[in-house]
Structures are given as C-alpha cells and as structure tokens.
Design a protein around this motif. Structure first.
Motif, mmCIF file in Angstrom:
data_model
loop_
_atom_site.group_PDB
_atom_site.id
_atom_site.type_symbol
_atom_site.label_atom_id
_atom_site.label_comp_id
_atom_site.label_asym_id
_atom_site.label_seq_id
_atom_site.Cartn_x
_atom_site.Cartn_y
_atom_site.Cartn_z
ATOM 1 N N ARG A 186 7.593 -6.746 0.459
ATOM 2 C CA ARG A 186 6.743 -5.527 -0.115
ATOM 3 C C ARG A 186 7.283 -4.363 0.382
ATOM 4 O O ARG A 186 7.252 -3.495 -0.498
ATOM 5 N N ARG A 243 -0.430 -10.481 -1.129
ATOM 6 C CA ARG A 243 -1.053 -9.477 -1.687
ATOM 7 C C ARG A 243 -2.440 -9.715 -1.737
ATOM 8 O O ARG A 243 -3.365 -9.087 -1.193
ATOM 9 N N TRP A 287 1.050 -1.049 -2.497
ATOM 10 C CA TRP A 287 1.362 -1.635 -3.717
ATOM 11 C C TRP A 287 1.583 -0.951 -4.987
ATOM 12 O O TRP A 287 0.845 -1.143 -5.916
ATOM 13 N N VAL A 330 -4.319 0.527 -1.228
ATOM 14 C CA VAL A 330 -3.756 -0.646 -1.886
ATOM 15 C C VAL A 330 -2.760 0.135 -2.811
ATOM 16 O O VAL A 330 -1.327 -0.136 -3.125
ATOM 17 N N THR A 381 5.521 -12.092 -4.142
ATOM 18 C CA THR A 381 4.449 -11.695 -2.781
ATOM 19 C C THR A 381 2.865 -11.780 -3.390
ATOM 20 O O THR A 381 2.136 -11.092 -2.764
#
Length: 520
Positions: free
Chosen positions: A280, A307, A325, A321, A303
């Motif tokens: 990540r 996640r 991400w 988030v 991932t």
C-alpha cells in the motif's frame, strides 16, 4: 448476466466461449474458464481489441475492458519464457534495467496469481447446480432413485446420509455466498429434490421445506467452523471483533447486503498484513508518478483483500480512505473495484441497461399524473432542445427520482460557475453528483465539470456527463461499503437490482411496480 466471447486461437481458428454467469471478475479467472472449456494446458496471456488503437489487439489486464460479444485472443507463452521472466523479476537491478518485459506478462507469475486465488469469480447462479456427492452417498441416492422410478417409494435418508448431503451442499454454497437469502435456500433445496425426486417430502407442500430448514442449520454450523479456522468474512462478526469496534452495534452483522460476491475476502496466499501494508505504501508513491497505469492496476488487485478488510472493519471516513488509498479514486479503479466485489462490469452494464430501458421508462413517465407529471414534463423539456444521448440519460435519471417521489436535487445538483466563485461550495453536498455550468448556459451546452461528492469531500472530477457520474457514485458506494442515501433508496435500488441485475429477484413494491409497467 450471461455473456459470450469470441476466442481467437490463431489464423482461421476461433471459437465461442459461453459464460452463463457473466464475464469473470479477473483476467486469471477468465483464463481458467478458457482452459476448462477448451482443455488448454499450455500457459498463455489474453489480448483484446482496443478501440483507442483502431481495434488492434493489446494485452488484457482487466476484464472490465471487455464486454458481451467482445473478441479476445489467446497468445501462447512457451514454458522457457515464463521461467526467464521469473528470473528477470528476481534478478539484480542491472539485469532488470537491461531487459524489456511487458508489464502485462507479470500476472502469469505465481505471486500475482495468488492475489486472485481467494476471490469468488461468479455470482449466485440462475440455476443452482447440485454437486457430485461422495461415492458412498451417490450409490445410496442412485438406489433410491431406482426404487422411486420403479414403485414410487420415497427415500428416507439416514442421519449420516442426510448430514453428508447437507455438508456437500453447504460446501458448494460457500463458493458463492456466506449468507444465502431465504430465496436462495429455496433454490438449492428445490434443485436437490428436482435432481433426486426420491428425496421429496410427503408432508411438505413444496416437497423440500424440511431440506431447506436443515440446510439453514447446516450453513450456520459450517460458518462457525470456518470462523474457527480464521475465515475473515466470518471473523468480523465474532464477538471479540464486535467488542473491539465501539462504532457499531454488537447485533449488527457485517455481511453482504447489496449482492456483493467478494465482500471481505482473505489475504492472498503468502501475504500478511505487514507485507500488504508495504504494498500500500508503495502504491501511494506510484500514484504520484506517470506512465505506470498497469503497475498501479496490479498493486490494486494485490491489495484488494487488505483494503476491503480495512474498510469493513474500521469504517474509516472518506477523507482517510482517500489519503490511504488515493489510487482507488479514479474512474478506472472504481470500475475495477466494483467488478472485483460483484463480478459485474460497472459502466458498460449501467449505461447499456439504462439505454435499453429508456424508451420503456419514457412511456411509463408520460402516464404519471399529479404534481409528479408537472415536474417530469419540466425535466423532459430539455430533451426537446437537445437530442444528445447524454442529455436524454440525464433527464431519465432525474425523472426516475421524481417518479419514486424522491428529490432529483439530492442526487444530481447543478451549480453555476459564478455562484461557486462567490463562495458557494460543492462540498455542502453529503453524497451525490454535481454538474457545473457557466452563467447563461442553455440545455444544448455540456457541463463544464461533472463530479462526485461523498461526505462533503470531492472524490471525482471531470467525468464528462451525469450518467457516468451516477454509475461511478454507485461504484463508490460499493467500494467504500456505504449505505444508500435514505432519501434516494428507491432510485439506488433501481440502479442495483434493475440496471445492474444484482439481487434482482427481491424488489420493493415501488420498484416492482415500475418494472412491471416497463415490461408491459
């Protein structure tokens, strides 16, 4: 939704690939299906025709890039080329820099393949297929069938036989869902007694009610066993997890509620929380670079389970988030994430179904009376001035909200650039699609900007048209495990169950009535 593909093996050599449950969620799953149906043993990669390159074949990295009736090409990889590729990846930096390797070949490596191994590739089937039972069970069932066909005698299974049958059925159900619905239990029990009529119950009106109840108990026991061996989709509902999480009720079960197929998958084989956290962090750095789309796609695939577990267990705010991400908040990755979760292509399905039902919806809207008719006519007036497909889709989506007695401004809100310049902010929206037009613009002009806002945070911009914005909003709701807005619950139910055909056999009264009228 069933699909077919044209598979090209070489010059003058092509076959039709039938996919009764639609296009698989990943390229690896599609390759496995091709291997199975065409009995291929040699390693290969897939290519598809890309319209951006005049329909030339390019390597397929995401199944969202193809749709029903697309053409894919099988490119065989010699065994030695796979070995050399693996050696290249594992070699020194000097060797890596001197060797040119196409990124799309990397998914054939064992590590990349493991990223898909824990994912389900198919949604719940239209017709549930009863699995082959063990030899011992099969012998007893065949004898029971013979007695039933000869004299009509029903088989009264022993406790062990019934338990073995239920165990096999539970094992097959888990391939699709951890928490089947009542209707899906009906599907399985009915399929069992249809294939083996000797198992029908005389005291049951439908002939399988007892099997259905027994199967529910067996599934509950089966889930307990899976939770005890560490299945993440079930561990999240363990009492220890609920005590740790203070943000949710201890009675709230975290399970698929919008027909998710891969709701909370386990980590890929060989991966840990620490190794995936490193991936990540590397992914965050890659987002800041250019010309590395395929690498980002591959890391997002790898991932995915990490996640999903983070989003479902921790329920973070959208801003958090987005910070952890950032790659997720792009059109390409939202489409890919939705397909990983549901196995259904997002944008192509949403738009094609909206266009398919558009004339049916317009016919139903014209028959609407009262204040709703006035509002719908006002919305539809834009189609008289601009006949473009984007305007037509936008009008239908707004009119759909009105039909359900919901406010279209709660989903699609329009702004004027002058108002934004004087201090009005898009972030005042809680969740929805925004469209910015310049001052004095008429309905024939396209919006200057279309985007998506969630929790007051702009997560997508420059989408081009409102229909795409609505589709991607649906994708974000799935990707972030959000609930539908209460004020738009029927509109989003229509999106999910009618347009996307996810859990489409369970409709609320309002949506069912509209669907009946559409199909008259």
């Amino acid at each position: 939704m069933a699909a077919i593909l044209r598979v090209v093996f070489g010059e003058d050599d092509a076959s039709k690939l039938s996919l009764p449950n639609g296009i698989p969620s990943s390229v690896e799953c599609l390759k496995e299906e091709i291997r199975r149906q065409f009995d291929l043993s040699q390693n290969f990669r897939l290519q598809y025709r890309d319209i951006e390159f005049n329909n030339e074949f390019v390597n397929l990295t995401l199944t969202s890039e193809i749709q029903n009736k697309s053409t894919v090409k099988v490119v065989y990889l010699p065994l030695e080329s796979v070995v050399s590729l693996h050696d290249t990846v594992q070699g020194t930096d000097a060797q890596s820099s001197s060797t040119s390797v196409d990124d799309t070949d990397i998914p054939s490596l064992p590590k990349s393949h493991s990223s898909y191994s824990s994912l389900r590739s198919l949604p719940w089937p239209t017709n549930f297929q009863i699995p082959e039972f063990s030899y011992e069970v099969q012998v007893q069932l065949e004898r029971g069938q013979q007695a039933f066909l000869t004299s009509g005698t029903l088989l009264h299974p022993s406790t062990k036989l019934k338990s073995d049958i239920l165990e096999s059925l539970a094992s097959e159900i888990i391939k699709y869902k951890m928490y089947p619905s009542n209707t899906e239990f009906d599907n399985v029990a009915e399929a069992l007694t249809t294939k083996y009529p000797c198992l029908k119950e005389q005291g049951s009106v439908c002939g399988y009610y007892g099997w259905k109840i027994s199967l529910k108990y067996k599934m509950a026991n089966y889930r307990t066993r899976l939770r005890n061996i560490g299945c993440q989709e079930l561990i999240i509902n363990g009492m220890k997890e609920k005590r740790v999480s203070m943000t949710s009720s201890p009675n709230q079960v975290k399970k698929p509620r919008k027909a998710e197929v891969n709701f909370c998958p386990d980590y890929p084989a060989g991966e840990t929380k620490e190794s995936l956290e490193e991936e990540r962090e590397a992914l965050v750095l890659e987002v800041k670079k250019k010309n590395n789309k395929q690498l980002i796609q591959r890391k997002m695939e790898q991932t995915f389970a990490y996640r999903r577990q983070e989003i479902i267990k921790d329920m973070p705010f959208i801003a958090e988030v987005k910070n952890r991400w950032p790659a997720l908040f792009s059109e390409t990755e939202i489409i890919a994430e939705f397909t990983r979760i549901t196995t259904v292509p997002l944008l192509s399905t949403f738009i094609s179904k909206l266009d398919f039902y558009s004339n049916h919806l317009l016919r139903v809207f014209k028959k609407k009376g009262g204040a709703a008719k006035v509002n719908i006519n006002f919305i539809m007036a834009a189609m008289d001035e601009n006949s473009s497909i984007d305007v037509k889709r936008e009008c239908i989506l707004k009119a759909l909200c009105v039909y359900f007695n919901e406010n279209p401004n709660d989903m699609i809100r329009e702004y004027v650039d002058v108002d934004l310049a004087t201090g009005q902010t898009i972030e005042q929206m809680t969740m929805g699609v925004y469209a910015v037009r310049h001052e004095g613009a008429d309905s024939t002009e396209a919006p200057e900007d279309v985007g998506v806002v969630i929790e007051g945070c702009t997560v997508l911009e420059a989408l081009g048209d409102v229909a795409k914005g609505c589709a991607l909003l649906l994708g974000l709701i799935y990707s972030l495990n959000l609930q539908y807005p209460k004020d738009l619950k029927h509109t989003f139910e229509f999106f999910q169950k009618v347009l996307m055909e996810l859990d489409g056999n369970k409709l609320s009264a309002k949506v069912q009535i509209l669907k009946n009228k559409m199909l008259e």
